[in-house]
Design a protein around this motif. Structure first.
Motif, mmCIF file in Angstrom:
data_model
loop_
_atom_site.group_PDB
_atom_site.id
_atom_site.type_symbol
_atom_site.label_atom_id
_atom_site.label_comp_id
_atom_site.label_asym_id
_atom_site.label_seq_id
_atom_site.Cartn_x
_atom_site.Cartn_y
_atom_site.Cartn_z
ATOM 1 N N THR A 232 73.117 -94.859 1.001
ATOM 2 C CA THR A 232 72.587 -95.298 -0.468
ATOM 3 C C THR A 232 72.205 -93.928 -1.056
ATOM 4 O OG1 THR A 232 71.302 -96.980 0.925
ATOM 5 C CG2 THR A 232 70.342 -96.203 -1.453
ATOM 6 N N ILE A 233 71.833 -92.807 -0.393
ATOM 7 C CA ILE A 233 71.796 -91.464 -1.102
ATOM 8 C C ILE A 233 73.126 -91.009 -1.680
ATOM 9 C CG2 ILE A 233 71.102 -89.097 -0.964
ATOM 10 C CD1 ILE A 233 69.099 -90.295 1.293
ATOM 11 N N CYS A 234 73.994 -91.424 -0.901
ATOM 12 C CA CYS A 234 75.214 -90.745 -1.393
ATOM 13 C C CYS A 234 75.581 -91.464 -2.550
ATOM 14 C CB CYS A 234 76.544 -90.919 -0.146
ATOM 15 S SG CYS A 234 76.355 -89.913 1.208
ATOM 16 N N TYR A 293 67.144 -86.198 1.899
ATOM 17 C CA TYR A 293 66.506 -87.219 2.779
ATOM 18 C C TYR A 293 65.011 -86.840 2.848
ATOM 19 C CZ TYR A 293 65.569 -90.221 6.926
ATOM 20 O OH TYR A 293 64.900 -91.008 7.991
ATOM 21 N N MET A 294 64.956 -85.523 3.582
ATOM 22 C CA MET A 294 63.490 -85.057 3.769
ATOM 23 C C MET A 294 62.689 -85.219 2.603
ATOM 24 S SD MET A 294 63.677 -84.785 6.786
ATOM 25 C CE MET A 294 62.035 -84.229 7.239
ATOM 26 N N ASP A 295 63.250 -84.746 1.456
ATOM 27 C CA ASP A 295 62.219 -85.019 0.191
ATOM 28 C C ASP A 295 61.981 -86.512 -0.128
ATOM 29 O OD1 ASP A 295 62.568 -82.345 -0.821
ATOM 30 O OD2 ASP A 295 63.771 -82.705 -2.241
ATOM 31 N N LYS A 300 58.628 -87.189 -2.216
ATOM 32 C CA LYS A 300 58.978 -86.174 -3.445
ATOM 33 C C LYS A 300 60.283 -86.543 -4.300
ATOM 34 C CE LYS A 300 57.660 -82.009 -0.771
ATOM 35 N NZ LYS A 300 58.244 -80.992 0.137
ATOM 36 N N ASN A 301 60.568 -87.676 -4.129
ATOM 37 C CA ASN A 301 61.573 -88.441 -5.001
ATOM 38 C C ASN A 301 60.924 -89.790 -5.520
ATOM 39 O OD1 ASN A 301 63.829 -89.595 -6.372
ATOM 40 N ND2 ASN A 301 65.190 -88.208 -5.052
ATOM 41 N N GLN A 302 60.511 -89.968 -6.663
ATOM 42 C CA GLN A 302 59.939 -91.195 -7.045
ATOM 43 C C GLN A 302 60.931 -92.288 -7.230
ATOM 44 O OE1 GLN A 302 56.337 -91.036 -8.070
ATOM 45 N NE2 GLN A 302 56.776 -89.026 -7.289
ATOM 46 N N ASN A 303 62.329 -92.029 -7.247
ATOM 47 C CA ASN A 303 63.052 -93.007 -7.312
ATOM 48 C C ASN A 303 63.167 -94.059 -6.024
ATOM 49 O OD1 ASN A 303 63.737 -92.084 -9.925
ATOM 50 N ND2 ASN A 303 65.477 -91.116 -9.137
ATOM 51 N N TYR A 304 62.651 -93.339 -4.811
ATOM 52 C CA TYR A 304 62.850 -94.318 -3.683
ATOM 53 C C TYR A 304 61.045 -94.561 -3.140
ATOM 54 C CZ TYR A 304 67.483 -92.277 -3.537
ATOM 55 O OH TYR A 304 68.703 -91.836 -3.889
#
Ligand code: PMP
Length: 320
Positions: A232-234, A293-295, A300-304
């Protein structure tokens, strides 16, 4: 040593069949069905100490997979998903943990010893405890040394490899202990077709010419939740992916290779049977994905945010 559960890491309480009880008292009889035949299904979930408070990563997805594993083994569970999800949150809170591992397990207890578990009660336990880096702090940072296991990965035609079932882990145990006995950190298992399956407790990815590759359930793997997160991140970060069956040759000629897993997170692979991958240093795309991934797991990443179950009391009230 960091990958062992030490006595000092034990927590005070366990959730056991809907009750909270002291860790020492959550026992089962030695004649329990699970002990003899491995008749249990379980999950491995991680809770992170984020700036917004403790956050369980992809809790609903893990509990969905737990129920899917149970269904594949024809277990009839009378407890709802909601109760188990709440049990996971409760056991982290009551043990006063912030960064921890959560282990729910559903297993056949004590009644008959026939292989058919007819009459055996289905018990559910949820533990939470501190657990350091699964592949060691140095392994996560610098990469791990792997070996191709002489033990074949069990075929998805013999057992549903998409189920996370206790007995299936004897295959993993054999491969990891054998790899360790020859001085390697972790094993890579080939499947019955001779292609790559996965690690003893991790999915496997490789990078070639900027494209991120991994395999699918046809390769006799567990469909990892971290694997899904990375895919998904990719997609979200415009990194090309290709999901297909692949061989050892693909790995040995790859630019980068890495493991994924709840406990292993994104761990670079330094070598395979002493062949160095990307010169023995973690590759740029591996490091980029690891950082993303660690963020995300650290909030630290509101989108997730959908992937996070915040345990902060006020926040969880707002969300419910
Ligand atoms: N494969 C196996 C055999 C595993 O035990 C694990 C760890 N659960 C994984 C893959 C990775 O799965 P996940 O990302 O859901 O932790």
């Amino acid at each position: 040593i960091s990958s062992l559960i030490l006595m000092s890491d034990y927590s005070k309480y366990i959730w056991y069949n809907s009750n909270i009880m002291p860790w020492e008292e959550a026992n089962t009889h030695v004649m329990s069905h699970v002990l003899h035949y491995g008749s249990g299904v379980f999950e491995g979930i991680k809770c992170y100490d984020t700036e917004q408070g403790p956050s369980i990563f992809r809790l609903d997805d893990h509990i969905n997979r737990l129920f899917q594993s149970a269904t594949l083994y024809r277990m009839k569970i009378n407890t709802s998903k909601e109760e188990i999800i709440n049990g996971c949150k409760e056991i982290v809170k009551i043990n006063d943990l912030s960064s921890c591992y959560i282990r729910p397990i559903i297993f056949y207890g004590y009644d008959t010893l026939g292989v058919n578990p007819k009459g055996c009660p289905l018990n559910i336990a949820i533990a939470s405890f501190y657990w350091g880096a699964y592949l060691g702090d140095e392994g996560v940072e610098k990469g791990v040394n792997t070996t191709i296991s002489p033990y074949q990965k069990i075929s998805h035609k013999s057992m549903p490899t998409i189920a996370k079932a206790s007995g299936q882990y004897m295959n993993s145990l054999l491969s990891v202990t054998e790899a360790k006995s020859r001085g390697y950190d972790e094993a890579i298992l080939l499947n019955v077709e001779g292609n790559i399956a996965e690690g003893s407790g991790q999915n496997l990815f490789y990078v070639k010419d900027g494209v991120v590759h991994t395999n699918d359930k046809d390769s006799s793997i567990l469909l990892g939740i971290t694997r899904d997160s990375i895919l998904t991140i990719c997609k979200d970060f415009d990194i090309k992916t290709k999901v297909h069956s692949y061989s050892l040759d693909n790995l040995l000629t790859a630019d980068e290779v890495f493991f994924t897993g709840t406990a292993s997170e994104v761990t670079p692979i330094r070598s395979i049977d002493d062949n160095l991958i990307s010169g023995g240093n973690p590759g740029p795309i591996t490091l980029q994905l690891k950082n993303y991934y660690m963020d995300i797991v650290m909030g630290k990443n509101q989108n997730y945010n959908d992937w996070l179950s915040m345990l902060n009391y006020d926040i969880s009230l707002k969300n419910s």
